[in-house]
Design an enzyme around this catalytic site. Structure first.
Site, PDB file in Angstrom:
ATOM      1  N   ASP A   6      -7.149   3.291  -3.451  1.00  0.00           N
ATOM      2  CA  ASP A   6      -7.890   3.425  -2.190  1.00  0.00           C
ATOM      3  C   ASP A   6      -8.139   4.911  -1.946  1.00  0.00           C
ATOM      4  O   ASP A   6      -7.200   5.700  -1.813  1.00  0.00           O
ATOM      5  CB  ASP A   6      -7.068   2.824  -1.053  1.00  0.00           C
ATOM      6  CG  ASP A   6      -7.782   2.886   0.288  1.00  0.00           C
ATOM      7  OD1 ASP A   6      -8.965   3.286   0.321  1.00  0.00           O
ATOM      8  OD2 ASP A   6      -7.159   2.526   1.311  1.00  0.00           O
ATOM      9  N   GLY A  47      -4.839  -3.627   6.542  1.00  0.00           N
ATOM     10  CA  GLY A  47      -3.977  -3.387   7.687  1.00  0.00           C
ATOM     11  C   GLY A  47      -4.035  -1.941   8.140  1.00  0.00           C
ATOM     12  O   GLY A  47      -4.619  -1.085   7.467  1.00  0.00           O
ATOM     13  N   GLU A  92     -11.158   0.978  -3.665  1.00  0.00           N
ATOM     14  CA  GLU A  92     -11.486   0.767  -2.255  1.00  0.00           C
ATOM     15  C   GLU A  92     -12.085   2.034  -1.641  1.00  0.00           C
ATOM     16  O   GLU A  92     -11.523   3.122  -1.772  1.00  0.00           O
ATOM     17  CB  GLU A  92     -10.227   0.353  -1.490  1.00  0.00           C
ATOM     18  CG  GLU A  92     -10.492  -0.019  -0.049  1.00  0.00           C
ATOM     19  CD  GLU A  92      -9.232  -0.474   0.657  1.00  0.00           C
ATOM     20  OE1 GLU A  92      -9.295  -0.653   1.890  1.00  0.00           O
ATOM     21  OE2 GLU A  92      -8.193  -0.646  -0.006  1.00  0.00           O
ATOM     22  N   LYS A 106      -1.293  -1.041  -4.295  1.00  0.00           N
ATOM     23  CA  LYS A 106      -2.439  -0.189  -3.957  1.00  0.00           C
ATOM     24  C   LYS A 106      -1.946   1.241  -3.799  1.00  0.00           C
ATOM     25  O   LYS A 106      -1.044   1.508  -3.012  1.00  0.00           O
ATOM     26  CB  LYS A 106      -3.113  -0.654  -2.661  1.00  0.00           C
ATOM     27  CG  LYS A 106      -4.294   0.226  -2.257  1.00  0.00           C
ATOM     28  CD  LYS A 106      -5.095  -0.377  -1.111  1.00  0.00           C
ATOM     29  CE  LYS A 106      -4.535  -0.041   0.236  1.00  0.00           C
ATOM     30  NZ  LYS A 106      -5.427  -0.485   1.344  1.00  0.00           N
ATOM     31  N   LYS A 153     -10.387  -5.733   7.766  1.00  0.00           N
ATOM     32  CA  LYS A 153      -9.327  -5.380   8.692  1.00  0.00           C
ATOM     33  C   LYS A 153      -9.705  -5.957  10.053  1.00  0.00           C
ATOM     34  O   LYS A 153     -10.743  -5.590  10.620  1.00  0.00           O
ATOM     35  CB  LYS A 153      -9.165  -3.862   8.791  1.00  0.00           C
ATOM     36  CG  LYS A 153      -8.510  -3.250   7.571  1.00  0.00           C
ATOM     37  CD  LYS A 153      -8.376  -1.748   7.714  1.00  0.00           C
ATOM     38  CE  LYS A 153      -7.714  -1.161   6.465  1.00  0.00           C
ATOM     39  NZ  LYS A 153      -7.827   0.316   6.430  1.00  0.00           N
ATOM     40  N   ASP A 195     -14.414  -0.914   2.830  1.00  0.00           N
ATOM     41  CA  ASP A 195     -13.514  -1.007   3.967  1.00  0.00           C
ATOM     42  C   ASP A 195     -14.216  -0.416   5.183  1.00  0.00           C
ATOM     43  O   ASP A 195     -14.894  -1.114   5.943  1.00  0.00           O
ATOM     44  CB  ASP A 195     -12.212  -0.263   3.628  1.00  0.00           C
ATOM     45  CG  ASP A 195     -11.228  -0.150   4.791  1.00  0.00           C
ATOM     46  OD1 ASP A 195     -11.540  -0.606   5.905  1.00  0.00           O
ATOM     47  OD2 ASP A 195     -10.145   0.403   4.586  1.00  0.00           O
ATOM     48  N   SER A 227       0.856  -1.189   0.000  1.00  0.00           N
ATOM     49  CA  SER A 227       0.000   0.000   0.000  1.00  0.00           C
ATOM     50  C   SER A 227       0.889   1.234   0.000  1.00  0.00           C
ATOM     51  O   SER A 227       1.754   1.379   0.873  1.00  0.00           O
ATOM     52  CB  SER A 227      -0.903  -0.005   1.242  1.00  0.00           C
ATOM     53  OG  SER A 227      -1.678   1.163   1.304  1.00  0.00           O
ATOM     54  N   LYS A 250      -2.933   5.115  -2.829  1.00  0.00           N
ATOM     55  CA  LYS A 250      -3.885   6.024  -2.209  1.00  0.00           C
ATOM     56  C   LYS A 250      -4.180   7.176  -3.178  1.00  0.00           C
ATOM     57  O   LYS A 250      -3.272   7.656  -3.875  1.00  0.00           O
ATOM     58  CB  LYS A 250      -3.322   6.583  -0.905  1.00  0.00           C
ATOM     59  CG  LYS A 250      -3.035   5.538   0.164  1.00  0.00           C
ATOM     60  CD  LYS A 250      -4.307   5.023   0.809  1.00  0.00           C
ATOM     61  CE  LYS A 250      -3.988   4.098   1.976  1.00  0.00           C
ATOM     62  NZ  LYS A 250      -5.210   3.655   2.690  1.00  0.00           N
TER      63      LYS A 250
END
Length: 373
Positions: free
Chosen positions: A189, A291, A214, A162, A263, A239, A136, A164
């Site tokens: 995400d 996570g 996400e 992934k 998570k 999420d 991530s 952001k």
């Protein structure tokens, strides 16, 4: 299960590099480690993972400590329970505060597996001997910087990336990544940074063949996500919107997502994580493990969860040196050249506390027995 002692350690460990998301910049991990001991001398450990500020959910590092010290830990000595699931259900009067509850639930699962004499992942019903992992990446200042970061982690063996995103840091970044890395397993995400007004943007994103998007919309929403999922081809992964198996049921019935990020800390521990995984699998929705920039204590439980059936996608369970120069658990957690982590075969989580690190970075400490209340 008879708990004879509980210890909470408040911790603060700096990240190697600050991590930027749509809701802010993180420079250190503030968290707590819960240690539970039973009457046979077995010990189990859990990590309490809220951020210092309430920007991911309503919990905070200090607020979770209050809930742990004054409500959850006392219940360990007041209630009769024979399994982690039983304790989870007997304390469901505690509204939300799931990260606080998760730290105790996970510690109980490690204790429970030690009492059974088997690895934690087997006690959960896991089936895998290795789990697939992804990386991530936070928001970079420019697309070129992101490309260099991706190249570094692909060289380390990560197979899924992934990124952001937030408004202004989205389509240009995605376009650049896809041009440079046309074949990689790529997802983004948003951490709730968008609204339905941005449907055209997400339709444009459709052309870049992402694994998933996400949590694009509000952190507590499942209705607007349904409308967005109907309007685009890229699978939506929820999420923050999924706190328990009931949230998963409602989202799946509405068609609000095609994937769920479980998570362990967000949903209240391994007990609820297993229930969500089971329900999702029975209804054709795959899951993966997210996570919270975890230290080794939490990572060990995430690995156990990811061995369950239905965990289809690479997990946000990075190597132990991804975010931090030090780790609270030993041995270290490496990934191989195929982006896989070997699942420990020892009783319990398969990891032990790294007391040198824990002692160095402990901010405060509290110990409890049945006579404390």
């Amino acid at each position: 299960m008879k708990i004879t002692k509980a210890t909470i350690r408040q911790m603060r460990i700096p990240l190697k590099v600050p991590f930027r998301t749509s809701f802010g910049l993180t420079e250190a991990k503030d968290f707590s480690i819960v240690e539970l001991e039973d009457d046979a001398g077995n010990k189990g450990y859990g990590e309490c993972s809220p951020f210092f500020r309430p920007w991911y959910n309503e919990e905070t590092t200090l607020g979770a400590l209050v809930v742990l010290k004054h409500f959850i830990i006392p219940s360990l000595f007041q209630l009769d329970f024979d399994s982690p699931e039983n304790f989870h259900d007997q304390t469901d009067w505690i509204r939300k505060n799931r990260m606080a509850r998760s730290s105790v639930d996970c510690a109980l699962w490690e204790l429970y597996s030690k009492e059974l004499g088997i690895p934690e992942w087997k006690a959960l019903g896991g089936t895998k001997t290795e789990v697939e992992t992804g990386v991530s990446l936070g928001i970079e200042d420019t697309p070129d910087k992101l490309l260099k970061t991706i190249e570094k982690y692909m060289a380390q063996g990560y197979r899924r990336v992934k990124c952001k995103i937030k408004p202004g840091y989205d389509i240009n970044y995605i376009r650049a990544v896809r041009k440079e890395f046309p074949e990689i397993m790529l997802m983004v995400d948003a951490n709730s940074a968008y609204s339905l007004k941005d449907i055209d943007l997400f339709r444009e994103i459709d052309q870049y063949n992402l694994l998933m998007i996400e949590q694009p919309l509000a952190c507590d929403d499942i209705v607007d996500h349904r409308h967005l999922q109907q309007a685009i081809k890229t699978p939506i992964c929820l999420d923050e919107s999924i706190l328990d198996v009931e949230d998963a049921r409602k989202a799946i019935e509405l068609g609000s997502c095609k994937i769920i990020n479980i998570k362990v800390s967000r949903v209240g521990g391994l007990t609820e994580a297993r229930r969500i995984q089971k329900y999702a699998s029975e209804h054709g929705v795959y899951v993966w493990s997210g996570g919270m920039q975890d230290q080794g204590t939490a990572r060990s439980h995430n690995i156990a969860a990811a061995t369950l059936p239905g965990y289809k996608y690479p997990n946000d369970i990075p190597a132990s040196d991804r975010y931090f120069a030090v780790d609270t658990a030993v041995p270290s957690t490496p990934i191989d050249n195929h982006g896989m982590i070997k699942v420990p075969q020892k009783v319990g989580t398969g990891y032990e506390p790294n007391w040198e690190v824990i002692d160095k970075y402990t901010v405060d400490k509290w110990e409890f027995t049945k006579d404390s209340f």
